[in-house]
Each structure stands twice: as structure tokens, then as C-alpha cells.
Design an enzyme around this catalytic site. Structure first.
Site, PDB file in Angstrom:
ATOM      1  CG  ASP A 174      -2.239   0.838   0.979  1.00  0.00           C
ATOM      2  OD1 ASP A 174      -3.190   0.208   0.969  1.00  0.00           O
ATOM      3  OD2 ASP A 174      -2.090   2.028   0.779  1.00  0.00           O
ATOM      4  CB  VAL A 227      -0.150   1.019  -8.120  1.00  0.00           C
ATOM      5  CG1 VAL A 227      -0.417   0.098  -7.143  1.00  0.00           C
ATOM      6  CG2 VAL A 227      -0.997   2.266  -7.806  1.00  0.00           C
ATOM      7  CE1 TYR A 252     -13.166   4.437  -8.683  1.00  0.00           C
ATOM      8  CE2 TYR A 252     -15.401   3.982  -9.511  1.00  0.00           C
ATOM      9  CZ  TYR A 252     -14.368   3.588  -8.841  1.00  0.00           C
ATOM     10  OH  TYR A 252     -14.322   2.520  -8.036  1.00  0.00           O
ATOM     11  CE  LYS A 270     -11.851   1.548 -10.362  1.00  0.00           C
ATOM     12  NZ  LYS A 270     -10.703   0.615  -9.660  1.00  0.00           N
TER      13      LYS A 270
HETATM   14  N1  LIG Z   1     -15.838   0.667  -2.364  1.00  0.00           N
HETATM   15  C1  LIG Z   1     -16.475   0.549  -3.214  1.00  0.00           C
HETATM   16  O1  LIG Z   1     -17.444   0.915  -3.202  1.00  0.00           O
HETATM   17  C2  LIG Z   1     -15.917   0.145  -4.412  1.00  0.00           C
HETATM   18  C3  LIG Z   1     -16.679  -0.147  -5.444  1.00  0.00           C
HETATM   19  C4  LIG Z   1     -16.189  -0.267  -6.865  1.00  0.00           C
HETATM   20  C5  LIG Z   1     -14.713  -0.619  -6.829  1.00  0.00           C
HETATM   21  N2  LIG Z   1     -14.064  -0.192  -5.955  1.00  0.00           N
HETATM   22  C6  LIG Z   1     -12.602  -0.517  -6.127  1.00  0.00           C
HETATM   23  O2  LIG Z   1     -11.990  -1.243  -5.016  1.00  0.00           O
HETATM   24  C7  LIG Z   1     -10.592  -0.828  -4.860  1.00  0.00           C
HETATM   25  C8  LIG Z   1     -10.386  -0.799  -3.659  1.00  0.00           C
HETATM   26  O3  LIG Z   1     -10.995   0.409  -3.073  1.00  0.00           O
HETATM   27  P1  LIG Z   1     -11.567   0.366  -1.483  1.00  0.00           P
HETATM   28  O4  LIG Z   1     -13.055   0.807  -1.861  1.00  0.00           O
HETATM   29  O5  LIG Z   1     -11.145  -0.727  -0.897  1.00  0.00           O
HETATM   30  O6  LIG Z   1     -10.998   1.842  -0.916  1.00  0.00           O
HETATM   31  P2  LIG Z   1      -9.943   2.179   0.283  1.00  0.00           P
HETATM   32  O7  LIG Z   1      -9.695   3.498   0.213  1.00  0.00           O
HETATM   33  O8  LIG Z   1     -10.769   1.485   1.609  1.00  0.00           O
HETATM   34  O9  LIG Z   1      -8.775   1.241  -0.012  1.00  0.00           O
HETATM   35  C9  LIG Z   1      -7.875   1.716  -0.979  1.00  0.00           C
HETATM   36  C10 LIG Z   1      -6.426   1.533  -0.640  1.00  0.00           C
HETATM   37  O10 LIG Z   1      -5.464   1.925  -1.715  1.00  0.00           O
HETATM   38  C11 LIG Z   1      -4.459   2.610  -0.989  1.00  0.00           C
HETATM   39  N3  LIG Z   1      -3.846   3.602  -2.109  1.00  0.00           N
HETATM   40  C12 LIG Z   1      -4.424   4.667  -2.621  1.00  0.00           C
HETATM   41  N4  LIG Z   1      -3.685   5.099  -3.598  1.00  0.00           N
HETATM   42  C13 LIG Z   1      -2.639   4.343  -3.740  1.00  0.00           C
HETATM   43  C14 LIG Z   1      -1.570   4.233  -4.639  1.00  0.00           C
HETATM   44  N5  LIG Z   1      -1.218   5.231  -5.644  1.00  0.00           N
HETATM   45  N6  LIG Z   1      -0.825   3.225  -4.451  1.00  0.00           N
HETATM   46  C15 LIG Z   1      -1.044   2.067  -3.595  1.00  0.00           C
HETATM   47  N7  LIG Z   1      -2.176   2.186  -2.977  1.00  0.00           N
HETATM   48  C16 LIG Z   1      -2.723   3.218  -2.996  1.00  0.00           C
HETATM   49  C17 LIG Z   1      -5.043   3.436   0.104  1.00  0.00           C
HETATM   50  O11 LIG Z   1      -3.933   3.736   0.703  1.00  0.00           O
HETATM   51  C18 LIG Z   1      -6.084   2.407   0.415  1.00  0.00           C
HETATM   52  O12 LIG Z   1      -5.399   1.572   1.609  1.00  0.00           O
HETATM   53  C19 LIG Z   1     -10.468   0.304  -5.834  1.00  0.00           C
HETATM   54  O13 LIG Z   1      -9.733  -0.126  -7.063  1.00  0.00           O
HETATM   55  C20 LIG Z   1     -11.532   0.847  -5.909  1.00  0.00           C
HETATM   56  O14 LIG Z   1     -11.953   1.718  -7.171  1.00  0.00           O
HETATM   57  C21 LIG Z   1     -14.484   0.283  -4.776  1.00  0.00           C
END
Ligand SMILES: NC(=O)c1ccc[n+]([C@@H]2O[C@H](COP(=O)([O-])OP(=O)(O)OC[C@H]3O[C@@H](n4cnc5c(N)ncnc54)[C@H](O)[C@@H]3O)[C@@H](O)[C@H]2O)c1
Length: 274
Positions: A42, A69, A175, A179
Site C-alpha cells: 500500500d 502503484v 473514475y 474503470k
Molecule cells: N468501495 C467501493 O464501493 C468500490 C466500488 C467499486 C470499486 N471499488 C474499487 O475497489 C478498490 C479498492 O478500493 P476500496 O473501496 O477498498 O478503497 P479504500 O480507500 O478503503 O482502499 C484503497 C487503498 O488503496 C490505497 N492507495 C491509494 N492510492 C494508492 C496508490 N497510488 N498506490 C498504492 N496504494 C494506494 C489506499 O491507501 C487504501 O489503503 C479500488 O480500485 C476501487 O476503485 C471500490
């Protein structure tokens, strides 16, 4: 072979990006709980280490690494360190993602002044694409490099979104194409990498309670109620609900699947009925 046996990933190793929180943490927990060795990476190095320590205290094999990343050199070094520590790489979750701000519509019933295509700060576009699309490419590229060299195949799982398929007025504009790009990248790479027995699939979640967008769904009961009412199954999801799907795609249970994008969104992408 019995169905349950095909879910066995014990002794394999997995790397997860964005693993300090939310869905990435749930993926990492799934890997550990199923007996795999896991590297939690992370940009939040402390968070990743905190969760790795917690998993180790539970008796699992876990380590952590700082990884932004967007950074290709760091990506390479982190993947190589994973191989040094665990002797290979079987499973990779390209998961890290961000939301950069509100969409064009506010749930309060008006247009967000800074969420329109003509008013949005272009820096938001750049930031979103660099993490949500280019970051996925960087991660998958390093996973493939290692899996190809080992010649043992592998499973790569990218987190896309139901936003790859439907448009959401209240969600961040950049976004959406990011995606959709992930979804198409997965399809293309499935074709390219099938010969090497490297499977590439996507999980397309709907709304899950995580820290995305500053954890708004945790903090704001009115927003949460609004989202709950939009979901055909009647509520947003908790992260434990993604775990069985993560195990399915990571394991041989999905051995004949590649290029798929599995929706897990409570029915949202099928349309609205309220
Ligand atoms: N939560 C939702 O409703 C939802 C819905 C659809 C897709 N997603 C996708 O799920 C994935 C995870 O998101 P989440 O909801 O768990 O969010 P979250 O914010 O809880 O977790 C995301 C993590 O990614 C880390 N992060 C951010 N930028 C980064 C970088 N440049 N390099 C490495 N790490 C980085 C953050 O520190 C965090 O720990 C994402 O790709 C998000 O787009 C989430």
C-alpha cells in the site's frame, strides 16, 4: 476433482495492492485465511504493516511493503522482494484505486459546481487515471513478468467497478473511463496471456463500505441511506462479502475462466426500480 478441493490455495503466494484498507485488505485476509502467503502492499506503508502484523498474530504468513502503484521502479522492487521472500508468485490482486471527488450530481438534488466536465480540475483526471488505470497496468506488468519467467501460470485479479458498465451521476467523472479501461485491459490480457496459463479476471464491485472517498459511507448516514435505496438487494455491502469471490478467482476453482468481469453489486448494474 471435488469442487471444494479446487478452492485450495494453501502453500501458494499472493501479492495485493491497496491492501491496508477496504477490499484490498479483504483480499489479503482471504489469501491468508486460505493458507496462502501474502504480501500486503500500500502507499500507506504503516497501514499495510499494521495489517500484516495483525495477520501474523493470527498465525498466518504475511509481510508488507510500501508500494505506490504509480511508481514503476518501486513496483518492480516490491514484486522481486515478494519472490525472494516467498519463492514465487501465484496470485496478484491489482486493486489500489481512488476516488478524486464528487460527480456532476449531488445527492442533495443539485449539480456540483466543480464536478462538471467543463469545471472539473484536470488534475483530478490526471490523478485518477494515473492510479486507477496506469497503476493497474504497472502492477499487472510486474506480476506477468514474474509468472511468465516461472512458467507455472498464475491468476491475476483486477478490481474494476460496476462503473465500468453503468454511469453514476454522483461518482467521480474520471473514475468511469478509468474503470472501463481496466475492464478492457483485462479482456485483452486474457487473450494475450492464455498461452502462458496466466488467467486475468476482474471483480466489478458496486458500493462497499470502505475508506474510499474519505470513508463517506461510514461517516454519513444520509449518504449511506441514499445508496442503500439505490441497490436492488436493499443495501450497500460489507467487505467480508467479497471474500468468496476473491478465493474463487484466485484458485483453481476458476481454472477455465479468463477475461471475465464478475459483478458483485447487489443488482445495481441491472437498472433502477426505486
Ligand atoms: N468501495 C467501493 O464501493 C468500490 C466500488 C467499486 C470499486 N471499488 C474499487 O475497489 C478498490 C479498492 O478500493 P476500496 O473501496 O477498498 O478503497 P479504500 O480507500 O478503503 O482502499 C484503497 C487503498 O488503496 C490505497 N492507495 C491509494 N492510492 C494508492 C496508490 N497510488 N498506490 C498504492 N496504494 C494506494 C489506499 O491507501 C487504501 O489503503 C479500488 O480500485 C476501487 O476503485 C471500490
Amino acid at each position: 476433482m471435488k469442487a471444494l478441493e479446487q478452492f485450495d490455495i494453501s502453500g501458494r503466494s499472493a501479492l495485493v495492492t491497496g491492501a491496508a484498507s477496504g477490499l484490498g485488505l479483504a483480499y489479503a485476509e482471504t489469501m491468508a485465511e486460505a493458507g496462502a502467503k501474502v504480501t500486503l502492499t500500500d502507499i500507506d506503508a504503516e497501514g499495510a504493516e499494521r495489517e500484516a502484523v495483525r495477520l501474523r498474530e493470527l498465525g498466518y504468513e504475511a509481510r508488507s511493503a510500501r508500494l505506490d502503484v504509480r511508481n514503476r521502479e518501486e513496483s518492480r522492487a516490491v514484486f522481486e522482494a515478494h519472490v525472494d521472500a516467498y519463492g514465487g508468485l501465484d496470485i496478484a490482486f491489482a486493486n489500489a484505486g481512488i476516488d478524486t471527488g464528487p460527480g456532476f450530481w449531488n445527492p442533495g438534488g443539485y449539480r456540483n459546481p466543480d464536478g462538471q466536465v467543463d469545471t472539473l480540475d484536470p488534475a483530478r483526471w490526471d490523478r485518477s487515471l494515473s492510479v486507477n488505470l496506469t497503476g493497474m497496468f504497472n502492477t499487472i506488468r510486474e506480476a506477468v513478468r514474474i509468472m511468465k519467467a516461472a512458467g507455472c501460470g498464475g491468476s491475476i485479479i483486477a478490481t474494476s467497478s460496476n462503473a465500468a458498465m453503468i454511469c453514476e451521476a454522483i461518482v467521480d467523472l474520471p473514475y468511469m473511463p478509468a474503470k472501463a479501461g481496466v475492464a478492457h485491459l483485462v479482456r485483452h490480457l486474457a487473450l494475450e496471456l492464455a498461452e502462458f496459463r496466466i488467467r486475468v479476471n476482474a471483480i466489478a464491485p458496486g458500493p462497499f463500505v470502505t475508506n474510499i472517498g474519505g470513508g463517506a459511507l461510514k461517516r454519513d448516514p444520509a449518504l449511506r441511506a441514499k445508496w442503500d435505496s439505490q441497490v436492488p438487494l436493499g443495501r450497500v455491502a460489507e467487505t467480508y462479502q467479497i471474500k468468496p469471490l476473491a478465493l474463487y478467482l484466485a484458485s483453481d476453482a476458476s481454472s477455465y475462466m479468463t477475461g471475465s468481469q464478475l459483478l458483485i453489486d447487489g443488482g445495481m448494474a441491472q437498472g433502477r426500480f426505486r
